[in-house]
Design a protein around this motif. Structure first.
Motif, PDB file in Angstrom:
ATOM      1  N   ALA A 109       0.820  -1.214   0.000  1.00  0.00           N
ATOM      2  CA  ALA A 109       0.000   0.000   0.000  1.00  0.00           C
ATOM      3  C   ALA A 109       0.852   1.261   0.000  1.00  0.00           C
ATOM      4  CB  ALA A 109      -0.918  -0.005   1.222  1.00  0.00           C
ATOM      5  N   THR A 110       1.894   1.273   0.821  1.00  0.00           N
ATOM      6  CA  THR A 110       2.679   2.494   1.030  1.00  0.00           C
ATOM      7  C   THR A 110       3.504   2.864  -0.189  1.00  0.00           C
ATOM      8  OG1 THR A 110       2.825   1.993   3.392  1.00  0.00           O
ATOM      9  CG2 THR A 110       4.425   3.565   2.507  1.00  0.00           C
ATOM     10  N   PHE A 111       4.062   1.857  -0.865  1.00  0.00           N
ATOM     11  CA  PHE A 111       5.026   2.128  -1.938  1.00  0.00           C
ATOM     12  C   PHE A 111       4.474   1.792  -3.314  1.00  0.00           C
ATOM     13  CE2 PHE A 111       7.419   1.236   1.979  1.00  0.00           C
ATOM     14  CZ  PHE A 111       8.002   2.486   2.139  1.00  0.00           C
ATOM     15  N   ALA A 112       3.144   1.787  -3.452  1.00  0.00           N
ATOM     16  CA  ALA A 112       2.525   1.462  -4.732  1.00  0.00           C
ATOM     17  C   ALA A 112       3.009   2.415  -5.826  1.00  0.00           C
ATOM     18  CB  ALA A 112       1.007   1.533  -4.604  1.00  0.00           C
ATOM     19  N   SER A 113       3.533   1.839  -6.901  1.00  0.00           N
ATOM     20  CA  SER A 113       3.995   2.659  -8.031  1.00  0.00           C
ATOM     21  C   SER A 113       3.675   1.974  -9.354  1.00  0.00           C
ATOM     22  CB  SER A 113       5.508   2.919  -7.926  1.00  0.00           C
ATOM     23  OG  SER A 113       6.229   1.712  -8.068  1.00  0.00           O
TER      24      SER A 113
ATOM     25  N   ARG B  64      15.189 -18.248   2.246  1.00  0.00           N
ATOM     26  CA  ARG B  64      16.197 -18.831   1.353  1.00  0.00           C
ATOM     27  C   ARG B  64      17.568 -18.854   2.043  1.00  0.00           C
ATOM     28  NH1 ARG B  64      16.423 -15.604  -3.897  1.00  0.00           N
ATOM     29  NH2 ARG B  64      17.702 -17.388  -4.503  1.00  0.00           N
ATOM     30  N   GLY B  65      17.556 -19.143   3.353  1.00  0.00           N
ATOM     31  CA  GLY B  65      18.779 -18.957   4.127  1.00  0.00           C
ATOM     32  C   GLY B  65      18.868 -17.525   4.631  1.00  0.00           C
ATOM     33  N   PHE B  66      18.049 -16.676   4.081  1.00  0.00           N
ATOM     34  CA  PHE B  66      17.791 -15.308   4.501  1.00  0.00           C
ATOM     35  C   PHE B  66      16.318 -15.091   4.192  1.00  0.00           C
ATOM     36  CE2 PHE B  66      19.391 -15.467   0.181  1.00  0.00           C
ATOM     37  CZ  PHE B  66      18.463 -14.728  -0.539  1.00  0.00           C
ATOM     38  N   LEU B  67      15.787 -13.922   4.474  1.00  0.00           N
ATOM     39  CA  LEU B  67      14.397 -13.642   4.142  1.00  0.00           C
ATOM     40  C   LEU B  67      14.331 -12.672   2.968  1.00  0.00           C
ATOM     41  CD1 LEU B  67      12.635 -13.399   7.626  1.00  0.00           C
ATOM     42  CD2 LEU B  67      12.521 -15.241   5.939  1.00  0.00           C
ATOM     43  N   GLU B  68      13.633 -13.105   1.934  1.00  0.00           N
ATOM     44  CA  GLU B  68      13.474 -12.337   0.710  1.00  0.00           C
ATOM     45  C   GLU B  68      12.108 -11.660   0.765  1.00  0.00           C
ATOM     46  OE1 GLU B  68      14.511 -14.137  -3.357  1.00  0.00           O
ATOM     47  OE2 GLU B  68      12.318 -14.274  -3.281  1.00  0.00           O
ATOM     48  N   LEU B  69      12.108 -10.329   0.840  1.00  0.00           N
ATOM     49  CA  LEU B  69      10.877  -9.547   0.935  1.00  0.00           C
ATOM     50  C   LEU B  69      10.493  -9.087  -0.467  1.00  0.00           C
ATOM     51  CD1 LEU B  69      11.764  -7.351   4.054  1.00  0.00           C
ATOM     52  CD2 LEU B  69      11.137  -9.774   3.940  1.00  0.00           C
ATOM     53  N   ARG B  70       9.344  -9.568  -0.951  1.00  0.00           N
ATOM     54  CA  ARG B  70       9.006  -9.432  -2.363  1.00  0.00           C
ATOM     55  C   ARG B  70       7.956  -8.357  -2.643  1.00  0.00           C
ATOM     56  NH1 ARG B  70      10.496 -13.254  -5.585  1.00  0.00           N
ATOM     57  NH2 ARG B  70       8.615 -13.011  -6.863  1.00  0.00           N
ATOM     58  N   ALA B  71       7.473  -7.671  -1.605  1.00  0.00           N
ATOM     59  CA  ALA B  71       6.360  -6.738  -1.800  1.00  0.00           C
ATOM     60  C   ALA B  71       6.782  -5.428  -2.458  1.00  0.00           C
ATOM     61  CB  ALA B  71       5.681  -6.440  -0.464  1.00  0.00           C
ATOM     62  N   GLY B  72       8.056  -5.087  -2.402  1.00  0.00           N
ATOM     63  CA  GLY B  72       8.492  -3.769  -2.839  1.00  0.00           C
ATOM     64  C   GLY B  72       8.417  -3.567  -4.338  1.00  0.00           C
ATOM     65  N   GLU B  73       8.040  -2.354  -4.739  1.00  0.00           N
ATOM     66  CA  GLU B  73       8.000  -1.979  -6.150  1.00  0.00           C
ATOM     67  C   GLU B  73       9.218  -1.120  -6.486  1.00  0.00           C
ATOM     68  OE1 GLU B  73       4.362  -2.665  -7.932  1.00  0.00           O
ATOM     69  OE2 GLU B  73       3.636  -0.784  -7.082  1.00  0.00           O
ATOM     70  N   ALA B  74       9.605  -1.145  -7.761  1.00  0.00           N
ATOM     71  CA  ALA B  74      10.653  -0.238  -8.206  1.00  0.00           C
ATOM     72  C   ALA B  74      10.204   1.201  -7.932  1.00  0.00           C
ATOM     73  CB  ALA B  74      10.929  -0.434  -9.686  1.00  0.00           C
ATOM     74  N   LEU B  75      11.116   1.999  -7.380  1.00  0.00           N
ATOM     75  CA  LEU B  75      10.793   3.366  -6.964  1.00  0.00           C
ATOM     76  C   LEU B  75      11.775   4.356  -7.564  1.00  0.00           C
ATOM     77  CD1 LEU B  75      10.103   2.792  -3.158  1.00  0.00           C
ATOM     78  CD2 LEU B  75       8.406   3.455  -4.865  1.00  0.00           C
ATOM     79  N   PRO B  76      11.353   5.607  -7.754  1.00  0.00           N
ATOM     80  CA  PRO B  76      12.293   6.642  -8.172  1.00  0.00           C
ATOM     81  C   PRO B  76      13.495   6.716  -7.239  1.00  0.00           C
ATOM     82  CG  PRO B  76      10.047   7.454  -8.280  1.00  0.00           C
ATOM     83  CD  PRO B  76       9.984   6.121  -7.612  1.00  0.00           C
TER      84      PRO B  76
END
Length: 411
Positions: free
Chosen positions: A196-200, A301-313
């Protein structure tokens, strides 16, 4: 004076993606640049020229139709998505500051090289200038063609995701026993608020079309593990294991050169119990491969991969990184985030759906996001000196004031 060495809290790895957009003489978007072009002006040819002249980016380590990558001096690599999106997977860095500096350095080199060909590298969640049908699938190795064929059985959203979206993936450390369970839960609970916060990625009926693609293309392997939503949430291993069993088999890897698409309704659990009329019963290697085809909002994956983020300026790229790293690595922030969100786990799928449709225009989601990111900002300010730049803290403050608190998003 020398920059203080940050205390070792936890690693940060980033995976930003960019659209290569050809501009006309007036600088307007004209077309998506293809991965390769007959006249030698494609994405790979431009990166080849850069690699030949640049000390940090090494020549290609492989050739089409297989996956193509360019190793980067000091760690990390450049790779490409099926729509020729350029992806920079960084090395694991000891701080937010060093990870963000590396992204800026590599992006600067790429933008200079592409700019000489009048090509922009655009950072946003979806290509708003071109129809997805005008952008062909350009990775034709067996895995990618089988994946595309599998998604076609479910509709058009797979093509949108593969060829028309760009993300900012954040990779953070699991941590020791007792901590990693909390980080797993915080990452999942915060995921709809990140959406929601970083929707682009604006669309006709959504502020985050990229999330809409993930919600629709295959619910068996995206979103949140069922047991995490339904259960007490104290057994992440069980949650992830059951999610893997329930997910449909996307790809049958017959051998290193032969991949066949799965079919909706054919779960890995069913494959174990009943076998397959052509491919027999699964092996441990098949399970390992199956795990690489799961795309839940958070992947261990041996770490945590956070996939929610969108490409941002560029000016906002460090904001989600700073906030999520603070929620992971500052103990007080993590505990406060759990207190805030712990009772919302059964609402995760619905919050995610609303986040994609309305983002922080939704009053409840906006209030939750403001509360969570205040915790994250306070946590970021508590991190050791040098772990996060003052400029990045300033970007967080500006972003939350300009966008989130007003119910606005870059979209």
């Amino acid at each position: 004076p020398e920059t203080p060495r940050p205390e070792r809290l936890g690693g940060v790895g980033l995976e930003p993606e960019f659209f290569p957009i050809v501009r006309d003489a007036k600088g307007r978007p004209q077309a998506r640049l293809l991965l390769t072009q007959p006249d030698g002006s494609g994405v790979l040819e431009i990166v080849d020229e850069l690699a030949a002249a640049d000390g940090r980016i090494a020549p290609r380590s492989s050739r089409p139709p297989g996956p193509v990558e360019y190793p980067i001096e000091g760690g990390g690599r450049l790779t490409f998505e099926p729509g020729a999106q350029v992806e920079h997977s960084t090395a694991v860095y000891p701080s937010i500051a060093t990870a963000c500096v590396d992204v800026g350095d590599i992006l600067g080199r790429l933008r200079e090289a592409f700019g000489r060909r009048n090509v922009a590298l655009a950072a946003l969640g979806i290509d708003v200038w071109h129809d997805v049908e005008t952008v062909p699938q350009q990775l034709r190795a067996g895995r990618y063609t089988a994946q595309a064929a599998y998604y076609r059985q479910r509709g058009h959203w797979g093509a949108v995701m593969m060829r028309h979206t760009a993300s900012l993936q954040i990779n953070l450390d699991l941590g020791p026993e007792g901590v990693w369970q909390e980080r797993w839960l915080v990452a999942n609970l915060a995921s709809p608020l990140m959406t929601a916060t970083f929707a682009s990625s604006p669309g006709l009926s959504a502020v985050c079309s990229r999330a809409r693609a993930w919600q629709e293309l295959d619910p068996s392997r995206s979103g949140f593990p069922r047991l995490l939503v339904e259960g007490p949430g104290d057994d992440p291993r069980g949650e992830w294991g059951q999610a893997a069993l329930e997910a449909d088999v996307m790809i049958y890897r017959v051998n290193d050169d032969h991949f066949e698409p799965g079919c909706p309704g054919c779960s890995f659990e069913k494959w174990i119990k009943k076998g397959h009329p052509r491919w027999g019963w699964p092996t441990a290697d098949d399970l390992d491969y199956h795990l690489t085809t799961l795309f839940f909002e958070v992947r261990p994956r041996g770490f945590l991969e956070l996939r929610a983020g969108e490409a941002l300026p560029d000016r906002w790229r460090a904001v989600p990184v700073t906030l999520m790293a603070a929620l992971f690595y500052d103990d007080g922030a993590r505990k406060a985030a759990l207190d805030l969100l712990h009772d919302r786990r059964t609402e995760l799928p619905e919050l995610w759906r609303r986040a994609a449709l309305d983002g922080v225009r939704d009053p409840e989601i906006r209030d939750l996001a403001c509360d969570l990111w205040k915790i994250g900002l306070d946590g970021a300010r508590s991190l050791p000196e040098g772990y996060v730049d003052d400029d990045d803290i300033g970007a967080v403050v500006a972003y939350l004031e300009h966008f989130t608190s007003r119910g606005r998003m870059p979209t």
